[in-house]
Write an enzyme that holds these catalytic residues in place. Sequence first.
Site, mmCIF file in Angstrom:
data_model
loop_
_atom_site.group_PDB
_atom_site.id
_atom_site.type_symbol
_atom_site.label_atom_id
_atom_site.label_comp_id
_atom_site.label_asym_id
_atom_site.label_seq_id
_atom_site.Cartn_x
_atom_site.Cartn_y
_atom_site.Cartn_z
ATOM 1 N N GLN A 1 7.693 13.909 -16.379
ATOM 2 C CA GLN A 1 7.801 13.713 -17.836
ATOM 3 C C GLN A 1 6.413 13.464 -18.438
ATOM 4 O O GLN A 1 5.708 12.544 -18.026
ATOM 5 C CB GLN A 1 8.740 12.524 -18.130
ATOM 6 C CG GLN A 1 8.962 12.261 -19.605
ATOM 7 C CD GLN A 1 9.653 13.426 -20.345
ATOM 8 O OE1 GLN A 1 10.573 14.039 -19.827
ATOM 9 N NE2 GLN A 1 9.185 13.730 -21.539
ATOM 10 N N ASP B 1 10.169 22.878 -15.422
ATOM 11 C CA ASP B 1 9.541 22.923 -16.747
ATOM 12 C C ASP B 1 8.765 24.219 -16.981
ATOM 13 O O ASP B 1 8.389 24.522 -18.111
ATOM 14 C CB ASP B 1 8.553 21.749 -16.875
ATOM 15 C CG ASP B 1 9.092 20.628 -17.746
ATOM 16 O OD1 ASP B 1 9.983 20.898 -18.567
ATOM 17 O OD2 ASP B 1 8.603 19.488 -17.600
ATOM 18 N N LYS C 1 17.929 14.325 -21.256
ATOM 19 C CA LYS C 1 17.990 15.309 -20.159
ATOM 20 C C LYS C 1 19.041 14.881 -19.138
ATOM 21 O O LYS C 1 19.833 15.687 -18.656
ATOM 22 C CB LYS C 1 16.606 15.441 -19.503
ATOM 23 C CG LYS C 1 15.591 16.124 -20.411
ATOM 24 C CD LYS C 1 14.162 16.006 -19.910
ATOM 25 C CE LYS C 1 13.195 16.504 -20.987
ATOM 26 N NZ LYS C 1 11.785 16.321 -20.665
#
Length: 278
Positions: free
Chosen positions: A92, A115, A48
């Site tokens: 995460q 997200d 990422k």
Amino acid sequence: MILLNGRETADILNEKLKEAVLKLPSQPKLDIILIGNDPASESYVKGKLKTAESLGMIVEIHNLEDRVEERIVYDLIQKLNHDNSVNGILLQLPIPKHLNSELLIESIDYKKDVDGFHTMNQGLLFQKKKGIRPATPQGIMMLLDHYQIPIEGKHAVVIGRSQIVGAPISKMLLDRNATVTITHSKTTNLAEITKQADILIAAIGKAKFVTKDMVKQGAVVIDVGINRIDGKLVGDVDFESVQGIASYITPVPKGVGPMTICALAHNLYELYKEQKGE
Ligand code: NAD
């Protein structure tokens, strides 16, 4: 059989995004909270970081120790929520078991929820309203569109009903006028159902679970799974056996994975524009 090359598609879409980012008055910033030392999570975060930076975005990683107290994570999220230089926040997953992931995800300002896991964004999806879509399903839709694969009127079968893949991809396919069947661990006669799929999405988390007897001739097969066997990455689809039957198929790696990161970067860009009123 045509390979749905996520790596190549992501490169093409990222190049366009990079040009758009260059035109912004400042660089979008993503803050990633990484808890513990899980090698898979570390590698995802590295991916990422690399992509976002190559697109002219800023990434800050907050490494927290495995045994960190929930309050510390919560306070960090609050700080980032109130920091105007932060456009997107990513926790995460998975996080250590002593931490309440639901509570922590809910504590992220949904306007910075890159997200798309926050209840607010999930609600916006399920009401078909503008919002941030979870990156993996969004990446799959971008891949299908890039290859101009028709969705309307097709029978899409999704294996898996998780909040991050199975449930949102089902809704996104439905919103594009597919006829959608959602299957899961309690589904009986799974192969009978998957064999009816024009578009088959496998998001199970079991290596090589989907075999050729489960796939209709000419089906489009999207393999979301990431499983490690002897250090090698394999999907949820038995690629070797299914490739002769499918019309299109994603490889693992270089299929859905790069598209997820591509969609994440697009989400950050959208959040930035929304926040700055661009
Ligand atoms: P999950 O464990 O939350 O959900 C798995 C789903 O599979 C569940 O809904 C369950 O009902 C279903 N399932 C389990 N066994 C089944 C069976 N025997 N028959 C039918 N359905 C069954 O997993 P997830 O978070 O949705 O992830 C699924 C896979 O996708 C994992 O391998 C994960 O690593 C991978 N993943 C990849 C990306 C990417 O970027 N490529 C992103 C997210 C997840």
